[in-house]
Structures are given as structure tokens and as C-alpha cells.
Design a protein around this motif. Structure first.
Motif, PDB file in Angstrom:
ATOM      1  N   LEU A 139      50.072  64.321  37.375  1.00 19.37           N
ATOM      2  CA  LEU A 139      49.500  65.675  37.377  1.00 19.37           C
ATOM      3  C   LEU A 139      48.217  65.731  38.205  1.00 19.37           C
ATOM      4  O   LEU A 139      47.915  66.754  38.818  1.00 19.37           O
ATOM      5  N   ARG A 140      47.445  64.656  38.225  1.00 18.47           N
ATOM      6  CA  ARG A 140      46.230  64.634  39.052  1.00 18.47           C
ATOM      7  C   ARG A 140      46.560  64.641  40.539  1.00 18.47           C
ATOM      8  O   ARG A 140      45.790  65.139  41.352  1.00 18.47           O
ATOM      9  N   ALA A 141      47.706  64.092  40.909  1.00 20.63           N
ATOM     10  CA  ALA A 141      48.085  63.998  42.317  1.00 20.63           C
ATOM     11  C   ALA A 141      48.777  65.247  42.850  1.00 20.63           C
ATOM     12  O   ALA A 141      48.985  65.363  44.049  1.00 20.63           O
ATOM     13  N   VAL A 142      49.114  66.179  41.966  1.00 16.91           N
ATOM     14  CA  VAL A 142      49.833  67.382  42.386  1.00 16.91           C
ATOM     15  C   VAL A 142      48.906  68.299  43.175  1.00 16.91           C
ATOM     16  O   VAL A 142      47.741  68.495  42.810  1.00 16.91           O
ATOM     17  N   ASP A 143      49.453  68.873  44.252  1.00 12.64           N
ATOM     18  CA  ASP A 143      48.703  69.828  45.060  1.00 12.64           C
ATOM     19  C   ASP A 143      48.610  71.151  44.301  1.00 12.64           C
ATOM     20  O   ASP A 143      49.635  71.705  43.896  1.00 12.64           O
ATOM     21  N   PRO A 144      47.397  71.676  44.078  1.00 12.91           N
ATOM     22  CA  PRO A 144      47.257  72.922  43.304  1.00 12.91           C
ATOM     23  C   PRO A 144      48.006  74.097  43.938  1.00 12.91           C
ATOM     24  O   PRO A 144      48.506  74.961  43.221  1.00 12.91           O
ATOM     25  N   ASN A 145      48.108  74.136  45.259  1.00  9.86           N
ATOM     26  CA  ASN A 145      48.816  75.238  45.911  1.00  9.86           C
ATOM     27  C   ASN A 145      50.310  75.192  45.642  1.00  9.86           C
ATOM     28  O   ASN A 145      50.968  76.225  45.611  1.00  9.86           O
ATOM     29  N   SER A 146      50.867  74.004  45.440  1.00  8.99           N
ATOM     30  CA  SER A 146      52.296  73.895  45.184  1.00  8.99           C
ATOM     31  C   SER A 146      52.663  74.367  43.777  1.00  8.99           C
ATOM     32  O   SER A 146      53.819  74.673  43.514  1.00  8.99           O
ATOM     33  N   LEU A 147      51.700  74.435  42.884  1.00 11.44           N
ATOM     34  CA  LEU A 147      51.986  74.870  41.512  1.00 11.44           C
ATOM     35  C   LEU A 147      52.253  76.362  41.399  1.00 11.44           C
ATOM     36  O   LEU A 147      52.793  76.814  40.395  1.00 11.44           O
ATOM     37  N   SER A 148      51.873  77.128  42.406  1.00  6.39           N
ATOM     38  CA  SER A 148      52.107  78.567  42.341  1.00  6.39           C
ATOM     39  C   SER A 148      53.463  78.959  42.916  1.00  6.39           C
ATOM     40  O   SER A 148      53.828  80.126  42.881  1.00  6.39           O
ATOM     41  N   ALA A 149      54.231  78.000  43.428  1.00 12.01           N
ATOM     42  CA  ALA A 149      55.563  78.276  43.968  1.00 12.01           C
ATOM     43  C   ALA A 149      56.517  78.638  42.824  1.00 12.01           C
ATOM     44  O   ALA A 149      56.326  78.201  41.686  1.00 12.01           O
ATOM     45  N   PRO A 150      57.554  79.434  43.109  1.00 10.70           N
ATOM     46  CA  PRO A 150      58.471  79.869  42.051  1.00 10.70           C
ATOM     47  C   PRO A 150      59.173  78.725  41.316  1.00 10.70           C
ATOM     48  O   PRO A 150      59.335  78.770  40.115  1.00 10.70           O
ATOM     49  N   GLY A 151      59.575  77.677  41.995  1.00 12.13           N
ATOM     50  CA  GLY A 151      60.287  76.578  41.345  1.00 12.13           C
ATOM     51  C   GLY A 151      59.405  75.405  40.996  1.00 12.13           C
ATOM     52  O   GLY A 151      59.895  74.305  40.756  1.00 12.13           O
ATOM     53  N   ALA A 152      58.116  75.623  40.934  1.00  9.05           N
ATOM     54  CA  ALA A 152      57.174  74.517  40.724  1.00  9.05           C
ATOM     55  C   ALA A 152      57.358  73.857  39.359  1.00  9.05           C
ATOM     56  O   ALA A 152      57.309  72.631  39.258  1.00  9.05           O
ATOM     57  N   LEU A 153      57.574  74.634  38.328  1.00  7.98           N
ATOM     58  CA  LEU A 153      57.697  74.061  36.987  1.00  7.98           C
ATOM     59  C   LEU A 153      58.972  73.224  36.867  1.00  7.98           C
ATOM     60  O   LEU A 153      58.965  72.166  36.230  1.00  7.98           O
ATOM     61  N   ILE A 154      60.028  73.657  37.492  1.00 13.06           N
ATOM     62  CA  ILE A 154      61.283  72.897  37.458  1.00 13.06           C
ATOM     63  C   ILE A 154      61.099  71.564  38.173  1.00 13.06           C
ATOM     64  O   ILE A 154      61.511  70.512  37.671  1.00 13.06           O
ATOM     65  N   GLU A 155      60.477  71.603  39.337  1.00 13.10           N
ATOM     66  CA  GLU A 155      60.214  70.376  40.089  1.00 13.10           C
ATOM     67  C   GLU A 155      59.274  69.455  39.314  1.00 13.10           C
ATOM     68  O   GLU A 155      59.481  68.238  39.270  1.00 13.10           O
ATOM     69  N   LEU A 156      58.268  70.023  38.689  1.00 13.49           N
ATOM     70  CA  LEU A 156      57.314  69.243  37.905  1.00 13.49           C
ATOM     71  C   LEU A 156      58.019  68.540  36.739  1.00 13.49           C
ATOM     72  O   LEU A 156      57.810  67.355  36.498  1.00 13.49           O
ATOM     73  N   ARG A 157      58.877  69.271  36.027  1.00 11.63           N
ATOM     74  CA  ARG A 157      59.626  68.682  34.907  1.00 11.63           C
ATOM     75  C   ARG A 157      60.507  67.535  35.385  1.00 11.63           C
ATOM     76  O   ARG A 157      60.589  66.495  34.735  1.00 11.63           O
ATOM     77  N   ALA A 158      61.190  67.742  36.497  1.00 13.71           N
ATOM     78  CA  ALA A 158      62.083  66.704  37.018  1.00 13.71           C
ATOM     79  C   ALA A 158      61.300  65.454  37.404  1.00 13.71           C
ATOM     80  O   ALA A 158      61.723  64.330  37.100  1.00 13.71           O
ATOM     81  N   GLN A 159      60.161  65.636  38.066  1.00 11.26           N
ATOM     82  CA  GLN A 159      59.355  64.495  38.477  1.00 11.26           C
ATOM     83  C   GLN A 159      58.775  63.757  37.261  1.00 11.26           C
ATOM     84  O   GLN A 159      58.754  62.523  37.229  1.00 11.26           O
ATOM     85  N   LEU A 160      58.317  64.524  36.281  1.00 13.56           N
ATOM     86  CA  LEU A 160      57.774  63.888  35.080  1.00 13.56           C
ATOM     87  C   LEU A 160      58.860  63.142  34.310  1.00 13.56           C
ATOM     88  O   LEU A 160      58.634  62.029  33.818  1.00 13.56           O
ATOM     89  N   LEU A 161      60.051  63.742  34.197  1.00 16.40           N
ATOM     90  CA  LEU A 161      61.148  63.084  33.489  1.00 16.40           C
ATOM     91  C   LEU A 161      61.534  61.783  34.186  1.00 16.40           C
ATOM     92  O   LEU A 161      61.775  60.767  33.540  1.00 16.40           O
ATOM     93  N   ARG A 162      61.552  61.812  35.502  1.00 19.21           N
ATOM     94  CA  ARG A 162      61.870  60.603  36.270  1.00 19.21           C
ATOM     95  C   ARG A 162      60.843  59.505  36.010  1.00 19.21           C
ATOM     96  O   ARG A 162      61.181  58.347  35.788  1.00 19.21           O
ATOM     97  N   ARG A 163      59.572  59.863  36.009  1.00 21.82           N
ATOM     98  CA  ARG A 163      58.522  58.875  35.796  1.00 21.82           C
ATOM     99  C   ARG A 163      58.500  58.354  34.354  1.00 21.82           C
ATOM    100  O   ARG A 163      58.289  57.169  34.120  1.00 21.82           O
ATOM    101  N   VAL A 164      58.731  59.242  33.406  1.00 25.09           N
ATOM    102  CA  VAL A 164      58.773  58.818  32.006  1.00 25.09           C
ATOM    103  C   VAL A 164      59.967  57.897  31.785  1.00 25.09           C
ATOM    104  O   VAL A 164      59.866  56.898  31.061  1.00 25.09           O
TER     105      VAL A 164
END
Length: 184
Positions: A139-164
Motif C-alpha cells: 500500500l505504501r508503494a501504490v501511486d496515489p493517482n492510480s487509486l482514483s481509477a475506476p478499477g483501482a479497488l479490484i486491482e488492489l484486491r488482486a495484488q494484495l491477495l497474490r501477495r498474501v
């Protein structure tokens, strides 16, 4: 007279070429639209590049995917009301991260729960410090501008699930449920 007659022939040949060129352009445009629509259908239905109902049916009959460790299976099983006794939700400690960007400093408040099989719950709870660490680092490495994109939460969940899944094991965590996601 010979001269005007020659010009009339040139005009007729230019009109013929113009009509032929427009006809070819029209045929090319129609072919491009038909092929584009066919390509879209092939990809969307899963005939090309996997996915779709055909791939899901293959995964069910193959047995290599879609099993009880698969997040899609877990979500459909819990949504249908089946096997709720086998599911446990482990809360992740809330995370507040400072996001620095070109404009200004922003904060992300994040809270989630891990969906796991009940028999895997003690193992995953024991590894929660590592889970929080990997989530915090991502989460610290995420670009703040990318979080406002429409699919940002889906991408974030997928990346977090992969890392977990890398931290606790690929078959232990079924899904990550985002409970709070506030960007201020």
C-alpha cells in the motif's frame, strides 16, 4: 473536337476510378467491422485467450481449478449459502498509510478481512504479522493517482491477495474482503 473528346474520356475514367475506390473502401470498412465484432465475440466468450463459460466448465471437469481452494468457488459457495460452517473471517489490523505524490501528501485508511477455510484459520492467524507487513509495504508503494481509477479497488484486491497467498500459502486464503478504503 479531338481535344474535348479526350477530356471527356479522362473525366469518365476518373469517375470510374473514384466509384471503384469508394466501393473498395466500403467493402474494406464492412470487413473490418465484421472481423472486429467477430474478434470481440471470440475473446469475450472465451473461445480465444481462455475465460468465459467454456473455460469454467473445463476447469470444473478437469479438477485442476475451481476446487475448494479457489476464490471463485468460495465466493459462489458462500453466496449460495452452502458450506458456511467451513468459512472463517480473520480481521486484519487497520492500516493507515501516507501516500506522497506530486501534488500533496495524502493518507489511505485501509481495513480488510481474510476469508479462509475454518481449518486453516489458526495457521493464518499465526502469520498475521507477516500479512500486515506485506499489505503495508504494497500500500505504501501504490501511486496515489492510480487509486482514483475506476478499477483501482479490484486491482488492489488482486495484488494484495497474490501477495498474501505468497506469505501464507496459496490454498489458505480464499479472498480478501475490503471493509474500509478511505483516501483523504
Amino acid at each position: 473536337m479531338g481535344r474535348t473528346h479526350g477530356m471527356a474520356e479522362e473525366t469518365d475514367s476518373e469517375d470510374g476510378a473514384s466509384k471503384k475506390g469508394k466501393k473498395g473502401l466500403f467493402i474494406g470498412l464492412v470487413l473490418a467491422l465484421v472481423l472486429g465484432a467477430g474478434g470481440f465475440y471470440a475473446v469475450f466468450s472465451g473461445m480465444v485467450l481462455g475465460g468465459g463459460a467454456v473455460a469454467e466448465e473445463h476447469a470444473r471437469t478437469d479438477g485442476s481449478h475451481g476446487g475448494k481452494g479457489d476464490p471463485l468457488h468460495a465466493a459462489s459457495a458462500t453466496a449460495a449459502g452452502g458450506d458456511l460452517a467451513e468459512v472463517a473471517f480473520i480481521p486484519v489490523a487497520p492500516i493507515v498509510v501516507s501516500l506522497t505524490g506530486p501534488n500533496a501528501s495524502r493518507h489511505l485508511r485501509f481495513r480488510a478481512e481474510l476469508e479462509v477455510a475454518r481449518e486453516q484459520s489458526p495457521d493464518v492467524e499465526q502469520l498475521m504479522p507477516r500479512v500486515v507487513d506485506v499489505m503495508n509495504a504494497y500500500l505504501r508503494a501504490v501511486d496515489p493517482n492510480s487509486l482514483s481509477a475506476p478499477g483501482a479497488l479490484i486491482e488492489l484486491r488482486a495484488q494484495l491477495l497474490r501477495r498474501v497467498a505468497l506469505v501464507v500459502g496459496s490454498n489458505r486464503v480464499r479472498d480478501i474482503l475490503v471493509m474500509e478504503f478511505v483516501l483523504s
